[in-house]
Motif scaffolding. Structure first.
Motif, PDB file in Angstrom:
ATOM      1  N   TYR A  75      87.353  97.539  77.532  1.00 22.75           N
ATOM      2  CA  TYR A  75      87.981  96.224  77.659  1.00 22.75           C
ATOM      3  C   TYR A  75      89.083  96.243  78.716  1.00 22.75           C
ATOM      4  N   PHE A  76      89.983  97.226  78.636  1.00 21.15           N
ATOM      5  CA  PHE A  76      91.099  97.267  79.573  1.00 21.15           C
ATOM      6  C   PHE A  76      90.636  97.643  80.973  1.00 21.15           C
ATOM      7  N   THR A  77      89.549  98.395  81.066  1.00 24.02           N
ATOM      8  CA  THR A  77      88.982  98.712  82.382  1.00 24.02           C
ATOM      9  C   THR A  77      88.466  97.443  83.057  1.00 24.02           C
ATOM     10  N   VAL A  78      87.736  96.619  82.313  1.00 19.85           N
ATOM     11  CA  VAL A  78      87.217  95.363  82.870  1.00 19.85           C
ATOM     12  C   VAL A  78      88.363  94.470  83.337  1.00 19.85           C
ATOM     13  N   ASN A  79      89.388  94.318  82.498  1.00 18.95           N
ATOM     14  CA  ASN A  79      90.492  93.427  82.864  1.00 18.95           C
ATOM     15  C   ASN A  79      91.309  93.972  84.024  1.00 18.95           C
ATOM     16  N   ALA A  80      91.481  95.296  84.072  1.00 22.05           N
ATOM     17  CA  ALA A  80      92.196  95.886  85.204  1.00 22.05           C
ATOM     18  C   ALA A  80      91.443  95.624  86.499  1.00 22.05           C
ATOM     19  N   LEU A  81      90.125  95.809  86.489  1.00 22.56           N
ATOM     20  CA  LEU A  81      89.317  95.586  87.689  1.00 22.56           C
ATOM     21  C   LEU A  81      89.372  94.131  88.134  1.00 22.56           C
ATOM     22  N   GLU A 118      86.943 101.315  93.000  1.00 18.79           N
ATOM     23  CA  GLU A 118      85.588 101.673  93.426  1.00 18.79           C
ATOM     24  C   GLU A 118      85.012 102.787  92.559  1.00 18.79           C
ATOM     25  N   ALA A 119      85.827 103.783  92.215  1.00 19.29           N
ATOM     26  CA  ALA A 119      85.344 104.895  91.390  1.00 19.29           C
ATOM     27  C   ALA A 119      84.906 104.407  90.017  1.00 19.29           C
ATOM     28  N   ALA A 120      85.707 103.518  89.404  1.00 17.64           N
ATOM     29  CA  ALA A 120      85.368 103.010  88.068  1.00 17.64           C
ATOM     30  C   ALA A 120      84.085 102.183  88.103  1.00 17.64           C
ATOM     31  N   GLN A 121      83.943 101.333  89.117  1.00 19.23           N
ATOM     32  CA  GLN A 121      82.730 100.521  89.221  1.00 19.23           C
ATOM     33  C   GLN A 121      81.494 101.403  89.406  1.00 19.23           C
ATOM     34  N   SER A 157      79.678  93.639  82.385  1.00 20.80           N
ATOM     35  CA  SER A 157      80.675  93.138  83.338  1.00 20.80           C
ATOM     36  C   SER A 157      80.898  94.145  84.455  1.00 20.80           C
ATOM     37  N   LEU A 158      80.981  95.418  84.094  1.00 18.69           N
ATOM     38  CA  LEU A 158      81.238  96.461  85.086  1.00 18.69           C
ATOM     39  C   LEU A 158      80.047  96.624  86.027  1.00 18.69           C
ATOM     40  N   ALA A 159      78.834  96.550  85.487  1.00 13.49           N
ATOM     41  CA  ALA A 159      77.637  96.659  86.331  1.00 13.49           C
ATOM     42  C   ALA A 159      77.533  95.477  87.286  1.00 13.49           C
ATOM     43  N   ILE A 160      77.901  94.289  86.828  1.00 15.41           N
ATOM     44  CA  ILE A 160      77.867  93.097  87.688  1.00 15.41           C
ATOM     45  C   ILE A 160      78.928  93.198  88.772  1.00 15.41           C
ATOM     46  N   GLN A 161      80.131  93.648  88.396  1.00 15.54           N
ATOM     47  CA  GLN A 161      81.202  93.794  89.383  1.00 15.54           C
ATOM     48  C   GLN A 161      80.791  94.761  90.488  1.00 15.54           C
ATOM     49  N   ASP A 162      80.113  95.843  90.133  1.00 14.72           N
ATOM     50  CA  ASP A 162      79.665  96.807  91.138  1.00 14.72           C
ATOM     51  C   ASP A 162      78.705  96.146  92.122  1.00 14.72           C
ATOM     52  N   ARG A 163      77.845  95.275  91.635  1.00 16.66           N
ATOM     53  CA  ARG A 163      76.882  94.599  92.515  1.00 16.66           C
ATOM     54  C   ARG A 163      77.563  93.527  93.359  1.00 16.66           C
ATOM     55  N   PHE A 206      84.399  86.745  73.535  1.00 18.04           N
ATOM     56  CA  PHE A 206      82.990  87.065  73.741  1.00 18.04           C
ATOM     57  C   PHE A 206      82.260  85.956  74.511  1.00 18.04           C
ATOM     58  N   SER A 207      82.406  84.713  74.074  1.00 21.09           N
ATOM     59  CA  SER A 207      81.665  83.603  74.694  1.00 21.09           C
ATOM     60  C   SER A 207      82.128  83.341  76.120  1.00 21.09           C
ATOM     61  N   ALA A 208      83.432  83.416  76.350  1.00 23.90           N
ATOM     62  CA  ALA A 208      83.951  83.167  77.695  1.00 23.90           C
ATOM     63  C   ALA A 208      83.497  84.251  78.666  1.00 23.90           C
ATOM     64  N   VAL A 209      83.498  85.504  78.219  1.00 27.02           N
ATOM     65  CA  VAL A 209      83.032  86.590  79.088  1.00 27.02           C
ATOM     66  C   VAL A 209      81.536  86.449  79.352  1.00 27.02           C
ATOM     67  N   MET A 210      80.790  85.998  78.360  1.00 24.71           N
ATOM     68  CA  MET A 210      79.358  85.742  78.556  1.00 24.71           C
ATOM     69  C   MET A 210      79.146  84.726  79.678  1.00 24.71           C
TER      70      MET A 210
END
Length: 620
Positions: A285-291, A324-327, A369-375, A444-448
């Motif tokens: 969760y905190f990784t997604v928000n930090a990114l 970049e490393a986290a993604q 979310s992380l996989a989408i951010q990488d793309r 959950f719904s908003a992130v979806m």
């Protein structure tokens, strides 16, 4: 897209203004007591779309649309509005600054994980990654806003307040960036440990021997290991063991400043860097928000307006290495094996299991979310097949989360919406002997919806885009029905009990946590709506064929009929020629429109030809 983001944002602004004012004075806080995160979220409901979308800008009264001014009328008329926002931003930054510098405490967002024991005052003051990330987004929006307002401000007193706000906003931005640097962690563990066995089992969708999986992970994570070797600022981990094939690792952000994180050197002395207590292991969760917050440092707006000073540029470069490393890491783990042989990705093996042996659909959503951010970062490598897999994963999550499916008795999917998923903040009890704290997830719904809109912006496949648009409309309809219907928070979020009868509570005060995330979705939806749609090769060919025939017919009609035509005929042919020239110019961007224009010209020419032939026969 039927979401109509602009109208929804204006309606939401009216509700924000109504909920945030009491007898003309700004009222901080909502459902919970005010804290550094909630206050930033409350301000961002206005400032984020205003600074991100030009048609919602409020900095220059002379160009602010009338309906935008009307939506925020309660906050002030025309020139009063930007000055009011300046004062609110100054109040926010000053309130969360003490004698040691900027404060990023979690406050009322930090809950005790031990019944009967309340968090201590010192625990409430613990810095949290969400506050760092929100501060980055808010301060960048602030600097963009002041840049625009400065160009039209004429009052010397107003200019002085702008100068002061920019000074303290830059200081808070620097401190937030330092906090994010010191919250980044690399968690290293043995391959034969419990964490190692869980990770190997998660990625091993082809049922290969563990030794083969370890070799594959070592190969696929080589670029991540190489980039981590360049990480140094505010980071203390020993990474030498990463090269061992018997060791595995995870990267990302923990919940606050990591335990034993060193200070970032070269920072002004009056920005005290507090000692960290957070466990040196990443939280999804905190990784997604930090990114999300860090990505704003590299946005087109930040670059074009040169919002970062030299020191912040240095910090941003260090954060970009981590970003970049986290993604790369989480995208590689989520898609390990790349679905070879028709197998599913690890991400598609729902629910996701973390290396501390917890599993939840919420974690699957975070990894998505992380996989989408990488793309989004590496659009040149985006495959439509990958986007389809991500779409199908979100579709299943929407069903499991009872967004697109009805609930059953004692349905476990309801918990994602209320009270949400609990995250234990390991290390928080080390301070003052207080209880272990927890963080509550209920977005959950908003992130979806946010993930779905991101996929919509990425795909170049017409059928998949149409599917994602319809899906996003379903998700929005779900969220829209959860708006608060009465009380101080009317028109804002979140009252999930309106959709889920299993939730006995009803809410009348706004949750800025959810409302701000809805604002992000609507702002993103406005960007998707204005983005060029994927083009059809078939439509382009059809348009070219139609234009070719229309130009040929126009040449014939011009030769045959103009010598004996009327002024109306000449005007009609001139307009047809202009329409075809315009259609040629837009054929690459809007082939369907070009085809429609060619068809209209062909119909006109056919009528003219028939009329000309009839007139010629009459002369005979």
């Amino acid at each position: 897209m039927r979401i109509e983001p602009r109208e929804q944002l204006l309606d939401l602004w009216r509700s924000v203004a109504r909920a945030s004012l009491e007898e003309g004075n700004w009222k901080w806080g909502g459902r919970l007591e005010r804290n550094s995160i909630s206050d930033a979220e409350q301000l961002l409901t206005i400032l984020y779309p205003a600074a991100s979308r030009e048609f919602l800008s409020v900095a220059d009264p002379s160009v602010t649309p009338d309906d935008v001014q009307d939506a925020l009328r309660r906050l002030g008329r025309e020139t009063e509005l930007p000055r009011r926002l300046i004062e609110l931003l100054i109040e926010h930054v000053e309130f969360y600054t003490d004698e040691e510098g900027p404060v990023f405490s979690g406050g009322s967002y930090l809950w005790s994980n031990e019944p009967g024991k309340d968090p201590t005052p010192s625990q409430r003051k613990l810095d949290v990654v969400d506050s760092f990330s929100m501060a980055v987004t808010l301060m960048l929006s602030t600097l963009a806003f002041t840049r625009d307002f400065r160009s039209v401000a004429r009052n010397p007193a107003t200019t002085k307040r702008i100068d002061y706000l920019e000074e303290i906003a830059r200081r808070r931005l620097t401190a937030a960036m330092v906090g994010l640097l010191r919250s980044f962690v690399v968690y290293v563990f043995d391959a034969d440990s419990e964490s190692g066995e869980i990770l190997v089992r998660t990625v091993n969708q082809q049922h290969q021997p563990a030794r083969q999986v370890l070799r594959g992970l070592h190969r696929d994570l080589q670029r991540v290991r190489a980039s981590l070797n360049e990480v140094s600022i505010g980071f203390a981990s020993n990474l030498e063991t990463l090269e061992s094939r018997s060791r595995l690792f995870e990267v990302g952000w923990t919940w606050g400043v990591a335990r034993d994180a060193p200070e970032v050197l070269g920072i002004e002395k009056d920005l005290r860097q507090r000692k960290g207590v957070a466990e040196a292991a990443p939280y999804l969760y905190f990784t997604v928000n930090a990114l999300d917050g860090i990505s704003d440092l590299f946005s087109d707006r930040t670059i074009q307006l040169s919002l970062l000073d030299d020191e912040q540029q240095r910090l941003a470069s260090a954060l970009r290495l981590r970003w970049e490393a986290a993604q790369r890491y989480w995208s590689a783990i989520a898609t390990y094996g790349e679905g070879r042989g028709g197998t599913r990705w690890p991400l598609q093996d729902i629910p996701w299991r973390t290396t501390d042996n917890r599993e939840s659909e919420y974690f699957t959503l975070m990894v998505s979310s992380l996989a989408i951010q990488d793309r989004e970062t590496n659009t040149a490598r985006v495959l439509e097949e990958d986007l389809l897999r991500l779409t199908e994963t979100l579709d299943e999550l929407a069903q499991r989360g009872r967004i697109t499916r009805r609930t059953t008795r004692e349905d476990p999917g309801v918990i994602f919406h209320h009270p949400g998923l609990r995250l234990e903040l390991t290390g928080s009890s080390d301070l003052d002997g207080g209880p272990t704290l927890r963080w509550q997830l209920s977005d959950f719904s908003a992130v979806m919806l946010k993930n779905t809109l991101r996929l919509t912006a990425l795909t170049q496949d017409i059928a998949l885009r149409d599917r994602l648009v319809r899906f996003s409309e379903q998700l929005w309809e779900h969220l829209f029905q959860r708006r608060i219907k009465r009380g101080p928070g009317e028109g804002l979020w979140d009252d999930p009990g309106q959709l889920f009868g299993e939730i006995p509570e009803r809410f009348e005060h706004p949750s800025w946590y959810i409302t701000e995330r809805v604002v992000e979705c609507l702002t993103l939806a406005s960007q998707v709506a204005t983005k060029k749609s994927p083009q059809s090769g078939f439509l382009e060919t059809l348009a070219r064929d139609s234009l070719s025939e229309a130009e040929s017919r126009l040449s014939y009609i011009t030769l045959e009929l103009t010598s004996r035509g009327t002024g109306d005929l000449h005007r009609g042919l001139t307009q047809a020629r202009l329409d075809l020239e315009h259609a040629q110019r837009i054929i690459f961007d809007r082939p369907a429109t070009a085809h429609a224009m060619a068809s209209e010209v062909l119909r006109l020419l056919e009528r003219l030809d028939i009329a000309g032939s009839d007139a010629h026969e009459g002369d005979i």
